[in-house]
Design a protein around this motif. Structure first.
Motif, short mmCIF file in Angstrom:
data_model
loop_
_atom_site.label_atom_id
_atom_site.label_comp_id
_atom_site.label_asym_id
_atom_site.label_seq_id
_atom_site.Cartn_x
_atom_site.Cartn_y
_atom_site.Cartn_z
N GLN A 1 7.31 97.54 115.41
CA GLN A 1 8.38 97.78 114.95
C GLN A 1 9.13 96.43 114.52
N SER A 2 8.79 95.32 115.61
CA SER A 2 9.48 94.23 115.39
C SER A 2 8.93 93.33 114.23
N GLN A 3 7.81 93.81 113.85
CA GLN A 3 7.19 93.05 112.60
C GLN A 3 7.41 93.87 111.29
N GLY A 4 8.22 94.64 111.24
CA GLY A 4 8.47 95.63 110.18
C GLY A 4 7.23 96.62 109.93
N ILE A 5 6.24 96.77 111.02
CA ILE A 5 5.29 97.86 110.74
C ILE A 5 5.84 99.27 111.37
N ASN A 6 6.09 100.14 110.50
CA ASN A 6 6.70 101.23 110.96
C ASN A 6 5.81 102.48 110.54
N THR A 7 4.88 102.38 109.91
CA THR A 7 4.14 103.45 109.24
C THR A 7 2.53 103.17 109.50
N ALA A 8 1.75 104.16 109.38
CA ALA A 8 0.44 104.34 109.54
C ALA A 8 -0.36 103.20 108.35
N ALA A 9 0.03 103.33 107.21
CA ALA A 9 -0.54 102.69 106.25
C ALA A 9 -0.13 101.23 106.54
N GLN A 10 1.04 100.85 106.78
CA GLN A 10 1.41 99.23 107.40
C GLN A 10 0.57 98.98 108.31
N TYR A 11 0.36 99.77 109.29
CA TYR A 11 -0.54 99.30 110.45
C TYR A 11 -1.99 98.97 110.19
N ILE A 12 -2.45 100.04 109.17
CA ILE A 12 -3.85 99.83 108.66
C ILE A 12 -4.05 98.42 107.91
N ALA A 13 -3.17 98.08 107.35
CA ALA A 13 -2.97 96.66 106.55
C ALA A 13 -2.99 95.75 107.51
N HIS A 14 -2.33 95.84 108.45
CA HIS A 14 -2.23 94.93 109.62
C HIS A 14 -3.42 94.73 110.23
N TYR A 15 -4.13 95.98 110.62
CA TYR A 15 -5.21 95.87 111.51
C TYR A 15 -6.37 95.35 110.61
N ASN A 16 -6.42 95.47 109.37
CA ASN A 16 -7.53 95.12 108.39
C ASN A 16 -7.50 93.63 108.19
N GLN A 17 -6.47 93.04 108.64
CA GLN A 17 -6.21 91.47 108.38
C GLN A 17 -6.77 90.68 109.65
N GLN A 18 -6.77 91.49 110.70
CA GLN A 18 -7.07 90.99 112.11
C GLN A 18 -8.78 90.97 112.14
N THR A 19 -9.39 89.74 112.23
CA THR A 19 -10.82 89.68 112.24
C THR A 19 -11.31 90.09 113.77
N ASN A 20 -10.35 89.46 114.75
CA ASN A 20 -10.66 89.84 116.17
C ASN A 20 -9.42 90.95 116.48
N LYS A 21 -9.81 92.14 116.92
CA LYS A 21 -8.70 93.12 116.93
C LYS A 21 -8.27 93.20 118.51
N TYR A 22 -9.12 92.90 119.38
CA TYR A 22 -8.70 93.12 120.57
C TYR A 22 -7.65 91.83 121.15
N GLY A 23 -6.45 92.51 121.38
CA GLY A 23 -5.19 91.66 121.82
C GLY A 23 -4.55 91.18 120.53
N HIS A 24 -5.06 91.09 119.14
CA HIS A 24 -4.26 90.74 118.33
C HIS A 24 -3.56 91.82 117.29
N LEU A 25 -3.66 93.06 117.92
CA LEU A 25 -3.12 94.15 117.18
C LEU A 25 -1.62 94.48 117.81
#
Length: 265
Positions: A131-155
């Motif tokens: 929420q502090s990054q403006g990620i409030n919906t599943a779609a916003q989370y998945i966009a963020h998720y797909n940007q992270q090459t390394n997901k462990y600890g980066h999400l």
């Protein structure tokens, strides 16, 4: 839904797993994890400590959450046993409710994070609370998720703390949707709740519903924990066999097997 027999507890768990509510008791300020799904903590069998005591060096306590729309194929660290908490709305009278702080649709690698495991991973800005990054919906989370090459600890994780009221319910529902949209990586990586750390030796007042084991590999650990819990608290809890799905279309199975119990009652 107070304490029950082994078959009753297996039936309660199955019902809770299939109960895909988006709030509890029609109360928008009561997130669904208070009355549905299965909150479990994978533990490593040890004779050196009791399974219900948090690691004294940790800043919080990690759990995972199984529901028909929030499933995964393995436990953290490849563990094979652990314990299950009652949904708080169904806990027996007199049990405490450790505070539920945040939820990660996939494992948050929370140990080094600030704020009891819910904050930022050291030096990784993308891991700040959603929420502090403006990620409030599943779609916003998945966009963020797909940007992270390394997901462990980066999400990021979603703040679902009690003082958020309706916003916690909304955040949790979006997080569950996000987990379902995460594909193979999310299915093969357990999700993570972070709870506030409770004190040592509170076995009699923690809302523990059962110990569990995944296949034969976890059975001896669960039997030891079941016996230890009875010895230390006087309380009998069942050992429940959990079969995790190996494909996204399969469901979790919860079984009480009388012959697998170390203590009959």
């Amino acid at each position: 839904m107070g304490a029950g027999t082994g078959p009753q507890i297996a039936a309660y768990l199955t019902e809770a797993y299939h109960n895909k509510l988006n709030m509890c008791r029609n109360n928008p300020s009561a997130p669904a994890f208070l009355c549905s799904g299965v909150m479990l903590r994978a533990t490593q069998h040890s004779t050196q400590f009791h399974f219900w005591n948090p690691n004294p060096t940790s800043t919080g306590v990690s759990f995972s959450y199984l529901r028909a729309d929030a499933k995964f194929s393995k436990l953290v660290f490849g563990y094979h046993n652990g314990f299950i908490l009652y949904p708080y709305f169904f806990k027996p009278v007199g049990k405490i409710e450790p505070e539920i702080l945040c939820f990660f649709p996939v494992d948050g690698a929370t140990t080094p994070r600030a704020d009891q495991g819910c904050g930022q991973s050291p030096g990784i800005v993308s891991s700040r609370p959603c929420q502090s990054q403006g990620i409030n919906t599943a779609a916003q989370y998945i966009a963020h998720y797909n940007q992270q090459t390394n997901k462990y600890g980066h999400l990021c994780g979603f703040d679902v703390s009690d003082d958020l009221n309706q916003a916690a319910t909304t955040a949790f529902n979006e997080a569950i949707k996000a987990q379902g949209m995460g594909g193979t990586f999310a299915f093969n990586t357990q999700n993570e709740f972070r709870l506030a750390k409770w004190g040592q030796n509170l076995g009699t007042t923690l809302p523990i519903e059962a110990v569990f084991y995944i296949g034969d590999a976890g059975k001896a650990g669960a039997q030891y924990d079941q016996q230890d819990f009875k010895n230390q608290t006087g309380i009998w809890i069942p050992a429940i066999r959990i079969t995790l799905p190996q494909t996204p279309s399969a469901d979790v199975r919860f079984e009480f097997i009388a012959g697998d119990q170390a203590v009959s009652s």
